[in-house]
Motif scaffolding. Structure first.
Motif, short mmCIF file in Angstrom:
data_model
loop_
_atom_site.label_atom_id
_atom_site.label_comp_id
_atom_site.label_asym_id
_atom_site.label_seq_id
_atom_site.Cartn_x
_atom_site.Cartn_y
_atom_site.Cartn_z
N SER A 176 27.31 61.63 38.58
CA SER A 176 26.13 61.96 37.80
C SER A 176 24.94 61.15 38.31
CB SER A 176 26.36 61.66 36.31
OG SER A 176 25.21 61.99 35.55
N SER A 192 27.14 65.33 44.90
CA SER A 192 26.76 64.99 43.54
C SER A 192 27.21 66.10 42.61
CB SER A 192 25.25 64.80 43.41
OG SER A 192 24.89 64.56 42.05
N ASN A 194 26.52 66.24 39.32
CA ASN A 194 25.45 66.55 38.38
C ASN A 194 24.18 65.83 38.81
OD1 ASN A 194 24.04 67.39 36.10
ND2 ASN A 194 24.82 65.72 34.84
#
Length: 208
Positions: A176, A192, A194
């Motif tokens: 995140s 990634s 989020n």
């Protein structure tokens, strides 16, 4: 369309492996905390600071450009910067628990240990010669490597990841947070779950 599905599958597999690595590191840290709470030994001779209050490291020593920096934190930001000297400067602090460390002319290792199962916020600021390899791990914190011009391996569960001026293989992973890479000469693996991934001026290798 089929190729796109395969790429999604590959990224999912890489992310799964990275999650497993982070979870394993967390379990190992928790086991060490339990062991430290049950067994009272003097660790100072091995480069440990066993104080129960907040601990700090502030030191400068000779370090080679082909060395390795390996830093681990449960909760806090880590910043590593490169400079044109044959020295390393390590500044680190934790609000709770202790900092376990080992320094030599070729390797820097710092890890935050919990006290009674709890850790406070930690902060690492390390400066090393250009060309040093950097390995950073954090459960909750942002990671930044600037001007080191060596290989980079960065993993955090929650936080942004930044790499500027790196040469060689670069791996950036966050579950995140945002990833940013600038002026990288080599292969880049940026993941990634989020967050956004921004890569600028990447040359000489593959990007995945």
């Amino acid at each position: 369309e089929r190729e796109r599905e395969r790429e999604i599958e590959r990224r999912a597999e890489r992310l799964s492996r990275n999650i497993e690595k982070t979870v394993e590191a967390s379990i190992e840290g928790a086991l060490r905390a339990v062991e430290d709470a049950l067994v009272h030994v003097d660790k100072r001779q091995q480069g440990y600071d066993s104080r129960q209050s907040a601990t700090r490291i502030d030191t400068t020593f000779t370090f080679t450009a082909d060395g390795t920096v390996d830093l681990t934190s449960f909760n806090g930001d880590i910043t590593v910067t490169g400079w044109a000297r044959n020295q390393a400067r390590v500044r680190a602090s934790t609000e709770r628990g202790s900092l376990r460390w080992r320094f030599s002319s070729t390797r820097i290792s710092v890890e935050a240990d919990a006290y009674r199962g709890r850790t406070g916020e930690t902060e690492y600021e390390v400066t090393v010669p250009e060309g040093t390899r950097v390995i950073l791990r954090s459960m909750n914190g942002s990671l930044a490597v600037r001007g080191v011009k060596g290989g980079v391996d960065l993993h955090t569960n929650n936080g942004d990841v930044e790499v500027t001026d790196a040469n060689g293989r670069v791996e950036m992973v966050t579950l995140s947070g945002d990833l940013t890479g600038l002026r990288i000469r080599g292969s880049v693996d940026a993941t990634s779950l989020n967050g956004t991934v921004t890569l600028t001026d990447v040359q000489g290798g593959s990007v995945s």
